[in-house]
Design a protein around this motif. Sequence first.
Motif, PDB file in Angstrom:
ATOM      1  N   SER A   1      -7.960  -0.823   4.152  1.00  0.00           N
ATOM      2  CA  SER A   1      -8.584  -0.682   2.841  1.00  0.00           C
ATOM      3  C   SER A   1      -7.548  -1.010   1.750  1.00  0.00           C
ATOM      4  CB  SER A   1      -9.115   0.734   2.671  1.00  0.00           C
ATOM      5  OG  SER A   1      -8.108   1.677   2.975  1.00  0.00           O
TER       6      SER A   1
ATOM      7  N   ARG B   1       1.991   2.233   2.823  1.00  0.00           N
ATOM      8  CA  ARG B   1       1.400   2.800   4.040  1.00  0.00           C
ATOM      9  C   ARG B   1       2.482   2.984   5.095  1.00  0.00           C
ATOM     10  NH1 ARG B   1      -4.328   1.747   6.143  1.00  0.00           N
ATOM     11  NH2 ARG B   1      -4.274   1.704   8.401  1.00  0.00           N
TER      12      ARG B   1
ATOM     13  N   LYS C   1       0.812  -1.227   0.000  1.00  0.00           N
ATOM     14  CA  LYS C   1       0.000   0.000   0.000  1.00  0.00           C
ATOM     15  C   LYS C   1       0.840   1.270   0.000  1.00  0.00           C
ATOM     16  CE  LYS C   1      -3.332   0.841   2.685  1.00  0.00           C
ATOM     17  NZ  LYS C   1      -4.761   1.120   2.536  1.00  0.00           N
TER      18      LYS C   1
ATOM     19  N   ASN D   1      -6.262   0.021  -1.034  1.00  0.00           N
ATOM     20  CA  ASN D   1      -5.888   1.093  -1.965  1.00  0.00           C
ATOM     21  C   ASN D   1      -4.451   1.520  -1.684  1.00  0.00           C
ATOM     22  OD1 ASN D   1      -7.574   2.112   0.490  1.00  0.00           O
ATOM     23  ND2 ASN D   1      -6.128   3.778   0.045  1.00  0.00           N
TER      24      ASN D   1
HETATM   25 MG    MG Z   1      -7.721   3.176   4.521  1.00  0.00          MG
END
Ligand code: MG
Length: 352
Positions: free
Chosen positions: A147, A62, A60, A149
Motif C-alpha cells: 500500500s 517500512r 515508506k 502510505n
Molecule cells: Mg500496507
Amino acid sequence: MRIRTQIIPVNPHHPEEEAIAFAALVIRSGKLVAFPTETVYGLGANAFDSEAVLRIFKAKGRPSADPLIVHLASKDDLRLVTKGAPEIAWKLAEKFWPGPLTLVLPKSGQIPLEITAGLNTVAVRVPAHPVALALLKKCQLPIAAPSANRFGHTSPTTAQHVYDDLAGEIDLILDGGATIIGVESTVLDITKHPPRILRPGGVTLEQLTAILGEVGYTPTPALNDQLGAFRSPGQLEKHYAPRAKLIFFTNPDVEKAVESMISMARQAKDRHQQVGIMLMEEDRPFFEELAAVLFSLGEGKDPAVAAARLYDGMRALDQARVDLILVRDFGGQGIGLAIRDRLKRAASQIVT
Ligand code: MG
Ligand code: AMP
C-alpha cells in the motif's frame, strides 16, 4: 534527498495509452510509481530489481521484515514468480482473479529475497483495476507493490492520500480517482492444509469456504494481548492507524455500544477534547447533539460501503484535528470481518 513527485490523471475505466506508457518507463527504469488498484493505492517497483524494491521500503519507512505483494498481469505469470503452483492455486486464480485475493506460494528463484523478507514463499495477485492491469501489461514485468502510505499509517484510497504521505519520496502517482473496495486484499496461505487466511480482505471467508471447504482463520487478537500477535510477517499490532486516538466499540448489543460511545464522547468533551465519530447512518440521531465531527460510513447493513469509506474517514477526521475517533463494529459477516480486523489494528483502545 527529496525528489519531485509528479501526478498524472488517468481515466480509471479506459486509462490513456500515453500515461500508461510513461508510467511503465518509470517502473522499467527502477523507479517508483503509485497506482490505483480496486483495493487501495499500491506503490509499485519492478519485482525483478532488488534495488528498486529496496526503494519501496525506504520511501515508506517500512521495516525490511515486512514482505511485499507481487502483482501480475495474468495468472499465466504465476509460472514466473512461483515454484510449482499447486492445482488449488490455479483453481482459486480462475475463480477470483483479477480480484482482491493474494495467494502465498513457494517462490521462484527470480524473486529477490528483499520482496519476501527472506522467506521462501511469495504473496501474489492479479488486481482488478484497468489502470493497474494496463500498467502491468505495458511493463511486461511483475510489480512488487505494498500500500502507498507511510508505514503504519492508514492505507490510501485516493491519489491525494498518497501525495499526503509520500510526496518527495516517489517519482510518479497515477491518479485514477477513489478506489472501489477500500480495504486491502485477503491474504491466503495455500502452503498450509487447510489454507489459512493471514489477513481478511476483499474476498470474504464465506467465498473461500464455499470453494475450499475448510479455511483456517484466527481473528486479530484483542489489543494488549501480545501473545500470538505475530502471525504473519508484517502483521504488526498497531497498523492502519490515524493520528487521533481511535476507540473501537465491539459490543454486539447495539444499544450498549451506542451508550458507551455517547458516554465516552461526553467525557472527552469535559476534558476539552475534540471528538470525531465514524457513524452508521441509523445512529446519527444519537450523535447529532454531541457537537462531535461526524463522518458517515453508510448504513450498518451495508459493510461494503463502510469499507470503501473507512480509510478516508480516518484521514478526514485527522484533518479535522479531532483528538478521538469513535466507531462501532460492523459485524463479522462478509467484508465486515476485514473492517473489524483493520479497526482492531488501528485502535488505541477496544471497548467490549
Ligand atoms: Mg500496507
Ligand atoms: P501490503 O502490501 O501493505 O498490503 O502488505 C502485504 C502483507 O502481505 C504483508 O504485511 C504480509 O503480512 C503479507 N505477506 C506478504 N508476503 C507474505 C508471505 N510470503 N508470507 C506471509 N504473508 C505475506
